[in-house]
Scaffold this active site. Sequence first.
Site, PDB file in Angstrom:
ATOM      1  N   HIS A 103       0.835  -1.208   0.000  1.00 33.92           N
ATOM      2  CA  HIS A 103       0.000   0.000   0.000  1.00 33.92           C
ATOM      3  C   HIS A 103       0.866   1.252   0.000  1.00 33.92           C
ATOM      4  O   HIS A 103       0.640   2.186  -0.789  1.00 33.92           O
ATOM      5  CB  HIS A 103      -0.912  -0.016   1.230  1.00 33.92           C
ATOM      6  CG  HIS A 103      -1.619   1.274   1.490  1.00 33.92           C
ATOM      7  ND1 HIS A 103      -2.900   1.528   1.049  1.00 33.92           N
ATOM      8  CD2 HIS A 103      -1.221   2.398   2.148  1.00 33.92           C
ATOM      9  CE1 HIS A 103      -3.261   2.747   1.427  1.00 33.92           C
ATOM     10  NE2 HIS A 103      -2.257   3.294   2.095  1.00 33.92           N
ATOM     11  N   GLU A 104       1.859   1.294   0.874  1.00 36.46           N
ATOM     12  CA  GLU A 104       2.699   2.490   0.983  1.00 36.46           C
ATOM     13  C   GLU A 104       3.530   2.690  -0.283  1.00 36.46           C
ATOM     14  O   GLU A 104       3.675   3.823  -0.766  1.00 36.46           O
ATOM     15  CB  GLU A 104       3.612   2.389   2.217  1.00 36.46           C
ATOM     16  CG  GLU A 104       2.870   2.291   3.546  1.00 36.46           C
ATOM     17  CD  GLU A 104       1.936   3.463   3.803  1.00 36.46           C
ATOM     18  OE1 GLU A 104       2.186   4.565   3.255  1.00 36.46           O
ATOM     19  OE2 GLU A 104       0.953   3.307   4.545  1.00 36.46           O
ATOM     20  N   HIS A 107       1.549   4.291  -3.064  1.00 37.44           N
ATOM     21  CA  HIS A 107       1.495   5.758  -3.084  1.00 37.44           C
ATOM     22  C   HIS A 107       2.630   6.330  -3.934  1.00 37.44           C
ATOM     23  O   HIS A 107       2.448   7.289  -4.675  1.00 37.44           O
ATOM     24  CB  HIS A 107       1.615   6.315  -1.661  1.00 37.44           C
ATOM     25  CG  HIS A 107       0.351   6.238  -0.855  1.00 37.44           C
ATOM     26  ND1 HIS A 107      -0.846   6.772  -1.277  1.00 37.44           N
ATOM     27  CD2 HIS A 107       0.109   5.703   0.376  1.00 37.44           C
ATOM     28  CE1 HIS A 107      -1.775   6.577  -0.348  1.00 37.44           C
ATOM     29  NE2 HIS A 107      -1.222   5.923   0.662  1.00 37.44           N
ATOM     30  N   GLU A 166      -5.808   6.883  -1.001  1.00 39.31           N
ATOM     31  CA  GLU A 166      -5.771   5.688  -0.156  1.00 39.31           C
ATOM     32  C   GLU A 166      -6.391   4.491  -0.872  1.00 39.31           C
ATOM     33  O   GLU A 166      -5.858   3.376  -0.828  1.00 39.31           O
ATOM     34  CB  GLU A 166      -6.501   5.953   1.165  1.00 39.31           C
ATOM     35  CG  GLU A 166      -5.802   6.936   2.082  1.00 39.31           C
ATOM     36  CD  GLU A 166      -4.408   6.488   2.468  1.00 39.31           C
ATOM     37  OE1 GLU A 166      -4.226   5.303   2.834  1.00 39.31           O
ATOM     38  OE2 GLU A 166      -3.482   7.300   2.396  1.00 39.31           O
TER      39      GLU A 166
END
Length: 242
Positions: A103-104, A107, A166
């Site tokens: 997920h990070e 970004h 997100e």
Amino acid sequence: MGRNQLKLYSSQQLAGMGQQTFDGMKAQQKVSSKTVTNQFVNCVADAITKHVPSSVFSGQWEVVVFDDPQVNAFALPGGKIGVYTGLLDVAQNQEQLAAVIGHEVGHVIAEHGNERMSSSTLIGIGMEATNVLLQANEIANNNLIMAAIGAGVQVGVQLPFSRTHESEADLIGLELMAQSGFAPGQAVALWQNMAKAGGEQRQPELLSTHPLPTTRIDNIEKHLPVAMKMFNESKNRPQCKK
């Protein structure tokens, strides 16, 4: 992602900012010296970052475990990943940690940092221009008007952007973990754990920078068939020991 993005900064500028920020954090925060913890986090991160396009970052990613109870992690342009030890109490296995790191890193792949900084830059210019216009015309209560505009921008522009970012990062991360050989269904379990760790009291989704756990779980579950296909086609099966 299927949408237009405002990007005012170059990759080199962002990588430099990422390096500077990361160096500052390492100097100011305690770094974990536990060998097993560092090996576990690096094992998961290495498996994930192998599948990051070289156009995003082609070097060796630097991974640091910060000895801090907050349940958090982050990735920065220029190949930097930070994981807080508190996260490891919630991410219960390698798959759940992979969901967070994916997920990070998502970004970074989606250039959300560039988009947020660019948006903030333009909003700042626009707000200053509005303030000058109000003062030039001697509008009464211009401070109250500017405050109202600021709140409107936050709720109407910045927060929805954050929630969009997100959600996009969730799906990019889901695909990354699947390609890396981590069972993507564990992303659902991770966000269930996150919901428990966050407690029952939370802001309404409209006024939050993050989607509610139930919202992101629904989105992840809808995308699971695509991720499972990637997982089944992947020859990778990491064995990272916590």
